[in-house]
Design an enzyme around this catalytic site. Structure first.
Site, PDB file in Angstrom:
ATOM      1  N   SER A  21       0.851  -1.182   0.000  1.00 21.47           N
ATOM      2  CA  SER A  21       0.000   0.000   0.000  1.00 21.47           C
ATOM      3  C   SER A  21       0.888   1.234   0.000  1.00 21.47           C
ATOM      4  O   SER A  21       1.988   1.233   0.557  1.00 21.47           O
ATOM      5  CB  SER A  21      -0.894   0.000   1.247  1.00 21.47           C
ATOM      6  OG  SER A  21      -1.467   1.271   1.455  1.00 21.47           O
ATOM      7  N   ARG A  23     -21.690  -6.319 -47.350  1.00 20.79           N
ATOM      8  CA  ARG A  23     -20.588  -5.837 -46.513  1.00 20.79           C
ATOM      9  C   ARG A  23     -21.138  -4.665 -45.728  1.00 20.79           C
ATOM     10  O   ARG A  23     -21.874  -3.835 -46.251  1.00 20.79           O
ATOM     11  CB  ARG A  23     -19.383  -5.391 -47.357  1.00 20.79           C
ATOM     12  CG  ARG A  23     -18.858  -6.422 -48.365  1.00 20.79           C
ATOM     13  CD  ARG A  23     -17.476  -6.942 -48.062  1.00 20.79           C
ATOM     14  NE  ARG A  23     -16.536  -5.955 -47.607  1.00 20.79           N
ATOM     15  CZ  ARG A  23     -15.821  -5.144 -48.423  1.00 20.79           C
ATOM     16  NH1 ARG A  23     -15.980  -5.205 -49.734  1.00 20.79           N
ATOM     17  NH2 ARG A  23     -14.968  -4.308 -47.902  1.00 20.79           N
TER      18      ARG A  23
END
Length: 405
Positions: free
Chosen positions: A263, A303
């Site tokens: 930490s 497409r």
């Protein structure tokens, strides 16, 4: 993707990176050009070695030019034709053929890494299951103490999810995408006739090691299946990480990561960092797969106009995160510390509650409670281990034969 904001991203290396996909696009163009010559559609003089003609140094220029045509293949082909001197590069293809086939190649490489990770995790979990099948602990349901179980069975549940994920990845097909402008191969047939066109497509599939397939320009099952398999992996890993995060809480202390993180302000902490990072991946990958499904549902015509384009970065990010989380999970399991003494202490302290159901069942049949209240725990563990051994033996045999799992 920034490694600064996505710690561990370097684990993915070049998998699904711009460099990786660029190399795969050149690989597709090379296989196609060679097939054109091999089948007699293009003259022998069209043959060229495209490898190394385009490098990472060309990426900025290709990216800048890609906007004009909506994809990177157009500027890539211009470079390849110019540098190789072969005007036959890309003839008979469309841009989507190259991008889709390249993404499939890159995805196969990425999921090959994931397959290795899943296999390693299964091996580690087999050891944990076997070692801790007699290690008693409290089973928890809806966050509360329920009945006795063993850590071996809990690890067997983890193993089942890893085996399920492995099966999903192993079942994937990697189809070649070739169809020309509208999926009809019209240009290719015009160049060489129907038989030569069929032979050219087959030769390209053989060279790339991809499955021959009808064009799938607007049928995106191949992409969504890849995405779903990746999420099945992060689901499995997230489930493991979730258990570790809960059981590593100081007030429980039944599990611990091998090397907890620190930490910035509290030196006493040993945070379960790997579990935290794996859980992060599990929370973010489903949304990426959802984007792939949304794009699949929005395909139109022969497409698509945008739905196809939405897949590229999404799929790359999803597979990179999966590969990263896979490595983190492998490390998590390899270093996991199982505190059987804490499990036993918790179970003893809650013994009366743990056996409440047993007393009720015994009263119903008018007999004294049995010595153990672990039910068919051993049978369940044996079944999962048998499945794991069969899977690991099968994949070992396939690898010995040089097959991709």
């Amino acid at each position: 993707m920034s490694a600064l904001l996505w710690p561990g991203d370097d684990r993915a290396g070049d998998l699904m990176s711009d460099v990786d996909v660029l190399a795969a696009m050149v690989e597709v163009e090379q296989a196609w050009l060679s097939a054109l010559v091999e089948t007699g559609i293009a003259p022998a003089s069209a043959k060229a070695d495209l490898r190394g003609l385009v490098t990472a140094d060309d990426l900025p220029a290709i990216a800048a030019a890609a906007e004009a045509g909506g994809n990177p293949v157009i500027p890539l082909v211009a470079l390849l034709r110019d540098r190789s001197g072969s005007t036959w590069v890309h003839r008979g293809l469309t841009s989507q053929d190259v991008v889709d086939s390249a993404l499939v190649l890159a995805a196969r490489r990425a999921l090959g890494r994931v397959t290795d990770q899943l296999r390693a995790q299964a091996q580690t979990l087999v050891y944990l299951v076997d070692e801790h099948r007699p290690t008693p602990m409290v089973a928890r349901t809806l966050t509360q103490h329920a009945v006795p179980t063993t850590f071996g069975l809990k690890a067997a549940v983890w193993l089942t999810s890893v085996l399920d994920a492995y099966d999903d990845v192993a079942a994937l097909a990697y189809p070649l995408q070739l169809g020309g402008a509208a999926g009809t191969h019209a240009a290719l047939v015009e160049l060489g006739g129907p038989e030569a066109a069929r032979a050219c497509v087959a030769e390209t599939a053989r060279t790339l090691g991809l499955a021959p397939s009808p064009p799938w320009h607007t049928t995106r099952t191949a992409v969504t299946r890849i995405g779903d398999a990746a999420v099945r992996c992060t689901d499995a890993w997230g489930r493991i990480a979730g258990d570790v995060l809960v059981l590593a809480r100081p007030e429980i202390g039944e599990l611990a990561e091998g090397a907890g993180g620190g930490s910035s302000t509290m030196p006493h902490k040993a945070n379960p960092v790997l579990s935290t990072l794996v859980r992060r991946a599990a929370l973010t990958t489903p949304q990426l797969a959802a984007t792939l499904h949304l794009a699949a549902a929005q395909q139109v015509d022969e497409r698509a106009d945008g739905a196809w384009h939405a897949e590229w970065e999404t799929l790359a990010t999803l597979l990179r995160r999966t590969a990263v989380a896979g490595g983190q999970t492998s490390d998590l399991l390899a270093g996991l510390r199982v505190r059987g003494d804490r499990m036993w202490d918790t179970l003893k302290a809650a013994r009366s509650d743990m056996l409440a159901e047993q007393r009720t069942m015994a009263a119903l049949v008018d007999r004294e409670p049995a010595e153990s209240y672990l039910g068919l725990t051993d049978d369940l563990v044996d079944a999962v281990l048998a499945r794991a051994y069969a899977t690991l033996d099968r994949t070992h045999d396939r690898n010995d034969q040089g097959e991709h799992p």
